[in-house]
Design a protein around this motif. Structure first.
Motif, PDB file in Angstrom:
ATOM      1  N   GLU A 331      49.824  26.082  37.489  1.00  0.00           N
ATOM      2  CA  GLU A 331      48.452  26.552  36.863  1.00  0.00           C
ATOM      3  C   GLU A 331      48.509  26.992  35.540  1.00  0.00           C
ATOM      4  OE1 GLU A 331      45.857  27.386  38.710  1.00  0.00           O
ATOM      5  OE2 GLU A 331      46.533  27.519  40.919  1.00  0.00           O
ATOM      6  N   VAL A 332      49.719  27.329  35.047  1.00  0.00           N
ATOM      7  CA  VAL A 332      49.804  27.982  33.788  1.00  0.00           C
ATOM      8  C   VAL A 332      50.009  26.524  32.793  1.00  0.00           C
ATOM      9  CG1 VAL A 332      51.360  28.731  31.822  1.00  0.00           C
ATOM     10  CG2 VAL A 332      50.795  30.159  34.027  1.00  0.00           C
ATOM     11  N   LEU A 333      50.624  25.564  33.193  1.00  0.00           N
ATOM     12  CA  LEU A 333      50.652  24.226  32.570  1.00  0.00           C
ATOM     13  C   LEU A 333      49.432  23.501  32.481  1.00  0.00           C
ATOM     14  CD1 LEU A 333      54.356  23.271  33.740  1.00  0.00           C
ATOM     15  CD2 LEU A 333      53.557  23.719  31.487  1.00  0.00           C
ATOM     16  N   HIS A 334      48.754  23.522  33.567  1.00  0.00           N
ATOM     17  CA  HIS A 334      47.390  23.020  33.498  1.00  0.00           C
ATOM     18  C   HIS A 334      46.634  23.616  32.605  1.00  0.00           C
ATOM     19  CE1 HIS A 334      43.202  22.648  34.980  1.00  0.00           C
ATOM     20  NE2 HIS A 334      43.450  21.493  35.144  1.00  0.00           N
ATOM     21  N   ARG A 335      46.494  25.072  32.622  1.00  0.00           N
ATOM     22  CA  ARG A 335      45.514  25.737  31.556  1.00  0.00           C
ATOM     23  C   ARG A 335      45.775  25.418  30.122  1.00  0.00           C
ATOM     24  NH1 ARG A 335      45.438  31.810  32.729  1.00  0.00           N
ATOM     25  NH2 ARG A 335      44.095  31.974  31.129  1.00  0.00           N
ATOM     26  N   ARG A 336      47.374  25.134  30.089  1.00  0.00           N
ATOM     27  CA  ARG A 336      47.919  24.876  28.588  1.00  0.00           C
ATOM     28  C   ARG A 336      47.607  23.268  28.187  1.00  0.00           C
ATOM     29  NH1 ARG A 336      48.684  23.659  24.528  1.00  0.00           N
ATOM     30  NH2 ARG A 336      50.169  23.883  22.971  1.00  0.00           N
ATOM     31  N   ALA A 346      49.515  22.414  41.807  1.00  0.00           N
ATOM     32  CA  ALA A 346      49.221  23.688  42.098  1.00  0.00           C
ATOM     33  C   ALA A 346      48.704  23.890  43.566  1.00  0.00           C
ATOM     34  CB  ALA A 346      48.630  24.517  41.260  1.00  0.00           C
ATOM     35  N   GLN A 347      47.577  23.064  43.557  1.00  0.00           N
ATOM     36  CA  GLN A 347      46.941  23.029  44.985  1.00  0.00           C
ATOM     37  C   GLN A 347      47.792  22.724  46.310  1.00  0.00           C
ATOM     38  OE1 GLN A 347      43.334  23.632  45.526  1.00  0.00           O
ATOM     39  NE2 GLN A 347      44.698  23.966  47.735  1.00  0.00           N
ATOM     40  N   HIS A 348      48.554  21.727  45.914  1.00  0.00           N
ATOM     41  CA  HIS A 348      49.515  21.354  46.919  1.00  0.00           C
ATOM     42  C   HIS A 348      50.565  22.510  47.353  1.00  0.00           C
ATOM     43  CE1 HIS A 348      51.670  18.655  49.518  1.00  0.00           C
ATOM     44  NE2 HIS A 348      52.883  18.723  48.777  1.00  0.00           N
ATOM     45  N   TRP A 349      50.970  23.067  46.285  1.00  0.00           N
ATOM     46  CA  TRP A 349      51.895  24.278  46.488  1.00  0.00           C
ATOM     47  C   TRP A 349      51.367  25.112  47.391  1.00  0.00           C
ATOM     48  CZ3 TRP A 349      54.343  22.602  41.627  1.00  0.00           C
ATOM     49  CH2 TRP A 349      55.329  21.601  41.602  1.00  0.00           C
ATOM     50  N   TRP A 350      50.150  25.658  46.960  1.00  0.00           N
ATOM     51  CA  TRP A 350      49.260  26.600  47.519  1.00  0.00           C
ATOM     52  C   TRP A 350      49.132  26.354  49.055  1.00  0.00           C
ATOM     53  CZ3 TRP A 350      49.375  31.475  46.141  1.00  0.00           C
ATOM     54  CH2 TRP A 350      49.330  31.796  44.785  1.00  0.00           C
ATOM     55  N   ASP A 351      48.789  25.277  49.378  1.00  0.00           N
ATOM     56  CA  ASP A 351      48.639  24.874  50.683  1.00  0.00           C
ATOM     57  C   ASP A 351      49.976  25.196  51.639  1.00  0.00           C
ATOM     58  OD1 ASP A 351      46.061  24.118  50.218  1.00  0.00           O
ATOM     59  OD2 ASP A 351      46.485  21.876  50.192  1.00  0.00           O
ATOM     60  N   THR A 390      52.181  37.983  41.236  1.00  0.00           N
ATOM     61  CA  THR A 390      52.220  37.179  39.933  1.00  0.00           C
ATOM     62  C   THR A 390      51.374  35.768  40.258  1.00  0.00           C
ATOM     63  OG1 THR A 390      54.375  38.146  39.135  1.00  0.00           O
ATOM     64  CG2 THR A 390      53.553  35.983  38.123  1.00  0.00           C
ATOM     65  N   ALA A 391      51.877  35.087  41.124  1.00  0.00           N
ATOM     66  CA  ALA A 391      51.335  33.759  41.466  1.00  0.00           C
ATOM     67  C   ALA A 391      49.968  33.818  41.717  1.00  0.00           C
ATOM     68  CB  ALA A 391      52.038  33.078  42.630  1.00  0.00           C
ATOM     69  N   ALA A 392      49.574  34.888  42.582  1.00  0.00           N
ATOM     70  CA  ALA A 392      48.020  35.081  43.044  1.00  0.00           C
ATOM     71  C   ALA A 392      47.262  35.536  41.594  1.00  0.00           C
ATOM     72  CB  ALA A 392      47.801  36.014  43.951  1.00  0.00           C
ATOM     73  N   SER A 393      47.787  36.512  40.775  1.00  0.00           N
ATOM     74  CA  SER A 393      47.066  36.839  39.634  1.00  0.00           C
ATOM     75  C   SER A 393      46.756  35.713  38.544  1.00  0.00           C
ATOM     76  CB  SER A 393      47.794  37.801  39.088  1.00  0.00           C
ATOM     77  OG  SER A 393      48.062  38.938  39.960  1.00  0.00           O
ATOM     78  N   LEU A 394      47.968  34.995  38.368  1.00  0.00           N
ATOM     79  CA  LEU A 394      47.662  33.833  37.594  1.00  0.00           C
ATOM     80  C   LEU A 394      46.729  32.616  37.829  1.00  0.00           C
ATOM     81  CD1 LEU A 394      51.476  33.341  36.494  1.00  0.00           C
ATOM     82  CD2 LEU A 394      49.448  34.067  34.793  1.00  0.00           C
ATOM     83  N   ALA A 395      46.836  32.395  39.244  1.00  0.00           N
ATOM     84  CA  ALA A 395      45.926  31.514  39.964  1.00  0.00           C
ATOM     85  C   ALA A 395      44.309  31.989  40.012  1.00  0.00           C
ATOM     86  CB  ALA A 395      46.169  31.356  41.375  1.00  0.00           C
ATOM     87  N   SER A 396      44.324  33.296  39.963  1.00  0.00           N
ATOM     88  CA  SER A 396      43.106  33.921  39.729  1.00  0.00           C
ATOM     89  C   SER A 396      42.536  33.860  38.301  1.00  0.00           C
ATOM     90  CB  SER A 396      42.979  35.322  40.314  1.00  0.00           C
ATOM     91  OG  SER A 396      43.474  35.208  41.732  1.00  0.00           O
TER      92      SER A 396
END
Length: 413
Positions: A331-336, A346-351, A390-396
């Motif tokens: 998620e962070v690398l995508h935003r960067r 990120a979507q694959h790993w959330w699944d 942490t992961a859920a916060s960053l994804a949000s």
């Protein structure tokens, strides 16, 4: 450059559905409430029952306090008092008021059990103090002042640009070992402290740690980070070969830590006034190397816990924290970078997390076997909510002090 850290923000389109992420954060905070004890927060079993034999441990209490402080920042009306309880426990029950610093563990009645002073635990005390200060939790400033002084007086080695590993109770005998794991968490704590205080010296200290461990060591080893060192920071590649599944110091290299470092380097880049371009390069190389060698290596989805120096799996167990950090880092690398490949990962790993780790009990399964069935070889029970929150916060796209991201020329939280 404007660094926006004054309010909660959300990204436009998080990878999983936002209501599901909100539900995960809420469930993890409820789990933290279950861990509350008079002297801190307990280690919980799979059913959310405190394991009294494990007492109250500083790293668990500090992580729970950090999460409660973030939840308070994110608008959870139940979390402020929970964070205040954690701050008081760290100031009163777990702190060594004779010698200074924090005990690693106390019994359920508050009696000290493990009196050594470890950098790993102290990193999380500093992190909790910084996050609680950013969230305006009562007494957090006092905790941050005490933790900062202990870290600078006893752990920070200004000559080496790294943190010492541990001491005896009286601070007279240092452990003859240097660890990358505790230093990684010091980087995280230093960034949170810089955000809470506005003192960029903390970010510069974090940068010095990263310069050595990532810029020198990981890069010299093909972006495989050696975790274990002598006191003068020579690599110990065979350390713990006879104990390969040690929960804190496993043999070989740990891809999950490389993934976690990749995320932290992006945050470090945002915290420095003139970071240059190497931090992002290091982050992407660490991430790519770890994913290539550890994801789905042995016929089933999941990240192998550890690899040897020929990239062969050593411990094939899958840890929940690695999956959480992978989703967060992507998620962070995508935003960067705005590279869509990171959003897809990120979507694959959330699944994967939803399929294998989230079981409806309120906290994620902490360990899976190579067949993705629940396991308890390294970790028994569910003591930790920190990685999942942490992961859920960053994804949000929620604000986490110290986790800023520089994106397309702007600074964002």
């Amino acid at each position: 450059m404007a660094h926006n850290s004054s309010h909660t923000t959300r990204s436009a389109s998080p990878s999983p559905e936002q209501p599901w992420l909100d539900g995960q954060r809420d469930a993890l905070v409820r789990w933290t409430h279950r861990a509350r004890q008079p002297h801190g927060f307990a280690w919980l079993d799979d059913d959310g029952v405190p394991d009294r034999e494990k007492g109250v441990q500083t790293w668990i209490t500090a992580r729970a306090t950090h999460v409660a402080a973030l939840a308070h920042l994110h608008g959870d009306s139940t979390a402020g008092e929970l964070a205040e309880h954690g701050v008081r426990a760290l100031l009163d029950s777990l702190r060594d008021d004779q010698e200074g610093g924090w005990f690693a563990r106390i019994a359920a009645d508050g009696t000290p059990v493990s009196t050594d002073k470890a950098g790993y635990e102290h990193a999380f005390v500093l992190l909790a103090a910084a996050s609680a200060t950013s969230a305006a939790v009562p007494s957090a400033n006092e905790l941050l002042d005490r933790a900062s002084r202990v870290v600078l007086d006893h752990f920070w080695d200004g000559e080496a640009g790294l943190c010492r590993e541990s001491w005896d109770r009286s601070w007279r005998a240092a452990e003859p070992y240097g660890g990358a794991n505790s230093n990684m968490h010091m980087v995280e704590a230093f960034l949170a402290t810089a955000a809470a205080t506005g003192d960029t010296a903390w970010a510069r200290r974090a940068s010095r740690i990263a310069d050595f461990l990532i810029g020198e060591q990981a890069r010299a080893h093909g972006y495989r980070l050696p975790e274990h060192y002598t006191p003068d920071w020579q690599v110990l590649p065979e350390y713990n070969r006879d104990r390969p599944d040690d929960p804190f110091r496993p043999y070989g290299w740990t891809p999950g830590h490389s993934i976690e470092w990749a995320r932290l380097l992006v945050h470090l880049e945002a915290a420095l006034p003139d970071p240059g371009g190497e931090l992002l390069d290091h982050a992407e190389n660490l991430f790519a190397t770890a994913v290539r060698h550890s994801w789905s290596r042995d016929g089933a989805e999941g990240f192998c816990y550890t690899l040897d120096w020929s990239d062969r799996p050593v411990v094939r167990l899958r840890m929940h924290w690695v999956a959480a950090e992978a989703a967060a880092a992507a998620e962070v690398l995508h935003r960067r970078t705005r590279r869509e490949r990171y959003r897809e990962l990120a979507q694959h790993w959330w699944d994967h997390i939803r399929t294998h780790l989230v079981d409806g009990r309120g906290n994620w399964v902490h360990e899976l076997g190579a067949d993705n069935q629940p396991s308890s070889v390294v970790w028994r029970g569910r003591p930790d909510v920190y990685h999942g929150y942490t992961a859920a916060s960053l994804a949000s796209g929620l604000r986490v002090p110290g986790y800023a991201i520089r994106s397309t020329g702007n600074w964002t939280d």
